[in-house]
Motif scaffolding. Sequence first.
Motif, PDB file in Angstrom:
ATOM      1  N   ASN A 158     -17.702 -52.067  -8.103  1.00 34.06           N
ATOM      2  CA  ASN A 158     -18.832 -51.166  -7.918  1.00 34.06           C
ATOM      3  C   ASN A 158     -20.118 -51.734  -8.501  1.00 34.06           C
ATOM      4  N   ALA A 159     -20.045 -52.956  -9.029  1.00 36.87           N
ATOM      5  CA  ALA A 159     -21.211 -53.644  -9.589  1.00 36.87           C
ATOM      6  C   ALA A 159     -20.987 -55.145  -9.427  1.00 36.87           C
ATOM      7  N   PRO A 160     -22.067 -55.931  -9.405  1.00 33.85           N
ATOM      8  CA  PRO A 160     -21.887 -57.382  -9.329  1.00 33.85           C
ATOM      9  C   PRO A 160     -21.119 -57.861 -10.564  1.00 33.85           C
ATOM     10  N   GLN A 161     -20.292 -58.888 -10.392  1.00 34.66           N
ATOM     11  CA  GLN A 161     -19.481 -59.405 -11.487  1.00 34.66           C
ATOM     12  C   GLN A 161     -19.981 -60.777 -11.927  1.00 34.66           C
ATOM     13  N   LEU A 162     -19.840 -61.047 -13.205  1.00 35.15           N
ATOM     14  CA  LEU A 162     -20.175 -62.364 -13.736  1.00 35.15           C
ATOM     15  C   LEU A 162     -18.977 -63.273 -13.536  1.00 35.15           C
ATOM     16  N   ALA A 163     -19.231 -64.561 -13.445  1.00 34.35           N
ATOM     17  CA  ALA A 163     -18.142 -65.529 -13.299  1.00 34.35           C
ATOM     18  C   ALA A 163     -17.482 -65.736 -14.658  1.00 34.35           C
ATOM     19  N   PRO A 164     -16.184 -65.437 -14.771  1.00 34.72           N
ATOM     20  CA  PRO A 164     -15.484 -65.702 -16.022  1.00 34.72           C
ATOM     21  C   PRO A 164     -15.390 -67.212 -16.271  1.00 34.72           C
ATOM     22  N   GLU A 165     -15.055 -67.585 -17.492  1.00 37.57           N
ATOM     23  CA  GLU A 165     -14.887 -68.996 -17.824  1.00 37.57           C
ATOM     24  C   GLU A 165     -13.866 -69.632 -16.878  1.00 37.57           C
ATOM     25  N   GLY A 166     -14.197 -70.820 -16.396  1.00 34.22           N
ATOM     26  CA  GLY A 166     -13.314 -71.523 -15.464  1.00 34.22           C
ATOM     27  C   GLY A 166     -13.603 -71.226 -14.001  1.00 34.22           C
ATOM     28  N   PHE A 167     -14.640 -70.408 -13.733  1.00 34.67           N
ATOM     29  CA  PHE A 167     -15.013 -70.048 -12.369  1.00 34.67           C
ATOM     30  C   PHE A 167     -16.511 -70.263 -12.174  1.00 34.67           C
ATOM     31  N   ALA A 168     -16.887 -70.599 -10.945  1.00 41.11           N
ATOM     32  CA  ALA A 168     -18.299 -70.735 -10.588  1.00 41.11           C
ATOM     33  C   ALA A 168     -18.663 -69.612  -9.625  1.00 41.11           C
ATOM     34  N   LEU A 169     -19.833 -69.020  -9.832  1.00 37.90           N
ATOM     35  CA  LEU A 169     -20.351 -67.989  -8.935  1.00 37.90           C
ATOM     36  C   LEU A 169     -20.926 -68.661  -7.699  1.00 37.90           C
ATOM     37  N   LEU A 170     -20.429 -68.275  -6.520  1.00 35.85           N
ATOM     38  CA  LEU A 170     -20.889 -68.861  -5.265  1.00 35.85           C
ATOM     39  C   LEU A 170     -21.873 -67.967  -4.521  1.00 35.85           C
ATOM     40  N   ASP A 171     -21.623 -66.654  -4.557  1.00 34.42           N
ATOM     41  CA  ASP A 171     -22.455 -65.731  -3.774  1.00 34.42           C
ATOM     42  C   ASP A 171     -22.129 -64.314  -4.215  1.00 34.42           C
ATOM     43  N   GLN A 172     -23.054 -63.400  -3.943  1.00 32.89           N
ATOM     44  CA  GLN A 172     -22.814 -61.976  -4.155  1.00 32.89           C
ATOM     45  C   GLN A 172     -23.459 -61.213  -3.009  1.00 32.89           C
ATOM     46  N   ARG A 173     -22.768 -60.165  -2.556  1.00 27.06           N
ATOM     47  CA  ARG A 173     -23.269 -59.324  -1.469  1.00 27.06           C
ATOM     48  C   ARG A 173     -23.066 -57.869  -1.856  1.00 27.06           C
ATOM     49  N   LYS A 174     -23.908 -57.002  -1.285  1.00 26.84           N
ATOM     50  CA  LYS A 174     -23.791 -55.562  -1.532  1.00 26.84           C
ATOM     51  C   LYS A 174     -23.667 -54.851  -0.194  1.00 26.84           C
ATOM     52  N   TYR A 175     -22.657 -53.986  -0.093  1.00 29.61           N
ATOM     53  CA  TYR A 175     -22.422 -53.179   1.104  1.00 29.61           C
ATOM     54  C   TYR A 175     -22.274 -51.732   0.641  1.00 29.61           C
ATOM     55  N   GLY A 176     -23.336 -50.949   0.712  1.00 29.13           N
ATOM     56  CA  GLY A 176     -23.284 -49.584   0.204  1.00 29.13           C
ATOM     57  C   GLY A 176     -23.014 -49.620  -1.288  1.00 29.13           C
ATOM     58  N   ASP A 177     -21.955 -48.929  -1.733  1.00 28.97           N
ATOM     59  CA  ASP A 177     -21.630 -48.931  -3.165  1.00 28.97           C
ATOM     60  C   ASP A 177     -20.629 -50.028  -3.536  1.00 28.97           C
ATOM     61  N   THR A 178     -20.334 -50.906  -2.587  1.00 32.84           N
ATOM     62  CA  THR A 178     -19.397 -51.997  -2.833  1.00 32.84           C
ATOM     63  C   THR A 178     -20.155 -53.304  -3.054  1.00 32.84           C
ATOM     64  N   HIS A 179     -19.859 -53.959  -4.158  1.00 33.54           N
ATOM     65  CA  HIS A 179     -20.420 -55.278  -4.456  1.00 33.54           C
ATOM     66  C   HIS A 179     -19.295 -56.292  -4.303  1.00 33.54           C
ATOM     67  N   VAL A 180     -19.555 -57.368  -3.559  1.00 36.74           N
ATOM     68  CA  VAL A 180     -18.566 -58.421  -3.370  1.00 36.74           C
ATOM     69  C   VAL A 180     -19.089 -59.686  -4.044  1.00 36.74           C
TER      70      VAL A 180
END
Length: 191
Positions: A158-180
């Motif tokens: 329900n909110a954008p997420q930060l990349a945990p250690e060991g992961f890289a953030l590639l993209d974020q999208r919002k669709y209504g109340d859903t954050h991918v």
Amino acid sequence: MRIIAGQFRGTALASVGKGDAGAHLRPTTDRVRESLFNVLMGGKFSDPISGARVLDLFAGTGALGLEALSRGASEVCFVDDGRKAGSLIRENIRLTRSKASTRLVMRDATRLPVWDGAGFDLVFLDPPYGKGMGERALATAVAGRWIAPGALIVWEENAPQLAPEGFALLDQRKYGDTHVTFLERDANDCR
């Protein structure tokens, strides 16, 4: 709910109905699923689906994993500990005639055992919103060798997420109340 594209295109999936209030089932809508798969197949991610081994954590109805299977994934492992979810996933596997390419693990996604097979290339993570379960499930899956180095993670919240250690953030999208949030596991991370 239905499968949007691929070999199962148009297949109606089992209805959640009023469901079980305690099951916390919140299926990804057809519109959000279609948009999500358009992003995945749109070239930015270099077709992460064809031939992929898919892990669907907090699988619910199994719609995300079955959509990937319909579009060319080689296999899908669904993980959910809910009785209602297990029943819906089994029915949807039956409706798509995909038993040979699927596996259902009835476990809490935040308490996975060590996986004895090869790690999964594409992971759908759709935990109950706002409870911090996504990050715990991701950490447990990495520690248990469920996720291959270099794997793509598709995380709904329900909110954008930060990349945990060991992961890289590639993209974020919002669709209504859903954050991918789209993440990639570090290809050199051999935990």
